[in-house]
Design an enzyme around this catalytic site. Structure first.
Site, PDB file in Angstrom:
ATOM      1  N   LEU A   7       0.835  -1.200   0.000  1.00 18.09           N
ATOM      2  CA  LEU A   7       0.000   0.000   0.000  1.00 18.09           C
ATOM      3  C   LEU A   7       0.869   1.249   0.000  1.00 18.09           C
ATOM      4  CD1 LEU A   7      -2.982  -0.527   2.486  1.00 18.09           C
ATOM      5  CD2 LEU A   7      -3.116  -0.049   0.048  1.00 18.09           C
ATOM      6  N   GLY A   9      -1.014   4.433   0.003  1.00 16.14           N
ATOM      7  CA  GLY A   9      -1.928   5.496   0.390  1.00 16.14           C
ATOM      8  C   GLY A   9      -2.629   6.118  -0.800  1.00 16.14           C
ATOM      9  N   GLY A  10      -2.211   5.738  -2.007  1.00 13.59           N
ATOM     10  CA  GLY A  10      -2.810   6.275  -3.221  1.00 13.59           C
ATOM     11  C   GLY A  10      -4.002   5.462  -3.684  1.00 13.59           C
ATOM     12  N   VAL A  11      -4.662   5.967  -4.715  1.00 15.93           N
ATOM     13  CA  VAL A  11      -5.879   5.323  -5.204  1.00 15.93           C
ATOM     14  C   VAL A  11      -5.575   3.970  -5.845  1.00 15.93           C
ATOM     15  CG1 VAL A  11      -5.786   6.525  -7.430  1.00 15.93           C
ATOM     16  CG2 VAL A  11      -7.974   5.664  -6.574  1.00 15.93           C
ATOM     17  N   ASP A  12      -4.451   3.837  -6.528  1.00 10.83           N
ATOM     18  CA  ASP A  12      -4.158   2.597  -7.244  1.00 10.83           C
ATOM     19  C   ASP A  12      -4.004   1.411  -6.300  1.00 10.83           C
ATOM     20  OD1 ASP A  12      -4.181   3.950  -9.696  1.00 10.83           O
ATOM     21  OD2 ASP A  12      -2.066   4.490  -9.511  1.00 10.83           O
ATOM     22  N   SER A  13      -3.167   1.552  -5.279  1.00 14.19           N
ATOM     23  CA  SER A  13      -2.962   0.436  -4.353  1.00 14.19           C
ATOM     24  C   SER A  13      -4.204   0.185  -3.502  1.00 14.19           C
ATOM     25  CB  SER A  13      -1.737   0.680  -3.466  1.00 14.19           C
ATOM     26  OG  SER A  13      -1.878   1.845  -2.683  1.00 14.19           O
ATOM     27  N   CYS A  97      14.600   1.358  -7.239  1.00 12.50           N
ATOM     28  CA  CYS A  97      13.755   1.154  -6.062  1.00 12.50           C
ATOM     29  C   CYS A  97      12.927  -0.114  -6.215  1.00 12.50           C
ATOM     30  CB  CYS A  97      12.848   2.364  -5.854  1.00 12.50           C
ATOM     31  SG  CYS A  97      11.752   2.218  -4.421  1.00 12.50           S
ATOM     32  N   GLY A 120       0.186  -1.866  -6.941  1.00 11.43           N
ATOM     33  CA  GLY A 120      -0.647  -0.993  -7.761  1.00 11.43           C
ATOM     34  C   GLY A 120       0.028  -0.526  -9.029  1.00 11.43           C
ATOM     35  N   CYS A 192      10.635   8.618  -6.378  1.00 10.01           N
ATOM     36  CA  CYS A 192       9.899   7.967  -5.303  1.00 10.01           C
ATOM     37  C   CYS A 192      10.371   8.367  -3.914  1.00 10.01           C
ATOM     38  CB  CYS A 192       9.965   6.450  -5.469  1.00 10.01           C
ATOM     39  SG  CYS A 192      11.623   5.764  -5.519  1.00 10.01           S
TER      40      CYS A 192
END
Length: 353
Positions: A7, A9-13, A97, A120, A192
């Site tokens: 996760l 915190g974004g919409v994708d994950s 990363c 995500g 990132c």
């Protein structure tokens, strides 16, 4: 099946978690904490990320663990970026990363205890010839396979990309219908590990400033000054502080700290159609093993939606690409990412030399 879901915190994950739960899975959630050294570089966005990730975990009754890989990130990725910049090259920390942290250190410390790791990323996996291959996403604008092109077979064979078959607007719609707290959150931008930190501030902290000349490539005339070649990349247009533009960075003299710019950027004259790659990494396998001819491929040299057609050649010095069109801003240190002719399978990447 035990699934670890990463996760951010974004919409994708967040939608990844929603889709997995809809399919009957109960993934264990992980937030990977990375960041900069020094209190002055603390970024409040990480706290917001963890809050939103915690909200998702509570929403679906799942366990969330914060995995601190800050030191591993610094030793493996941030230091790599600084060294490339110091050499006048253009690093790609997002690629490293993924290879070394998200699917490297995390896998070694945590992921090894799970059957699959879901993320995500906009990518897919394909089963061809009894092997797992990295495939491109349905959404060409959001496709992130170029950021994954340095991973290996063990890594790709354990990855799950639940949103790879969706367009970005479909992901947003799912999040809105499900009432996810991150549904309207903007996508993250930039490197990132920097978060909201300015890239030039990051470079300045470690390499400082050193004034040098900005010279017009065609005339040899000095037209300005800069604060260090390490702040500039080949092909750069913005942030040069020069009047009468547009100006593009076409060459860097690392020894004498000189930036060369061109008023009318002629990519064909500056670079031609060809570049070499070193230390090429095939993710799954070399589909042309033993071949001595030219292979029709598509490729990328930066994170753009477009796939460029070209020919891949192999000789005693390694792999090189002959492009079907003139290229702008080939930057040593970046990665040439190679796909099949239909841009469906990502075979791997090599560092542009």
């Amino acid at each position: 099946m035990d699934i670890a879901a990463l996760l951010s915190g974004g919409v994708d994950s967040s939608v990844v978690v929603h889709l997995l739960c809809e399919q009957g899975y109960k993934p264990t959630l992980f937030y990977i904490k990375i960041g900069m050294d020094g209190a002055e570089y603390m970024d409040c966005s990480a706290e917001e990320d963890i809050e939103l990730s915690t909200a998702i975990a509570r929403r679906y009754g799942l366990a969330l663990e914060v995995v601190d890989l800050h030191r591993e990130y610094w030793d493996n990725v941030a230091a790599y970026a600084i060294e490339k910049i110091r050499k006048g090259q253009t690093p790609n920390p997002d690629v490293m990363c993924n290879k070394l942290i998200k699917f490297g250190c995390f896998e070694q410390q945590v992921g090894k205890d799970f059957d699959l790791t879901a993320t995500g990323h906009y990518a897919t996996t394909l089963q061809l010839g009894g092997k797992t291959w990295l495939g491109t996403a349905k959404d060409p604008i959001k496709d992130q396979t170029d950021f994954l092109a340095q991973i290996d077979y063990l890594q790709v064979s354990k990855l799950l990309f639940p949103i790879g078959g969706l367009m970005k607007h479909e992901v947003r719609e799912i999040a809105l219908r499900a009432g996810l707290p991150s549904a309207r959150r903007k996508d993250s931008q930039g490197i990132c590990f920097l978060g909201k930190i300015n890239y030039n501030d990051f470079v300045r902290r470690f390499l400082g400033e050193k004034e040098g000349a900005v010279i017009e490539f065609e005339t040899g005339k000095k037209i300005g000054t800069h604060r260090g070649y390490w702040f500039h990349t080949i092909g750069q247009r913005k942030g040069l502080g020069l009047g009468g533009g547009p100006w593009f960075v076409v060459k860097k003299d690392i020894q004498d700290n000189i930036i060369y710019v061109s008023h009318g950027y002629d990519a064909e004259q500056q670079y031609g159609y060809e570049f070499r790659m070193k230390d090429f990494n095939f993710i799954t396998d070399n589909p042309w093993e033993g071949s001595t001819g030219e292979e029709e491929v598509t490729f990328k040299i930066r994170h753009t939606p477009e796939f460029i057609k070209g020919r891949l050649l192999h000789d005693e010095e390694g792999y090189r690409i002959i492009s079907s069109e003139k290229l702008q801003g080939i930057a040593p240190g970046q990665f040439g990412v190679i796909y099949d002719a239909e841009s469906r399978v990502c075979f791997g990447s090599g560092e542009i030399g």
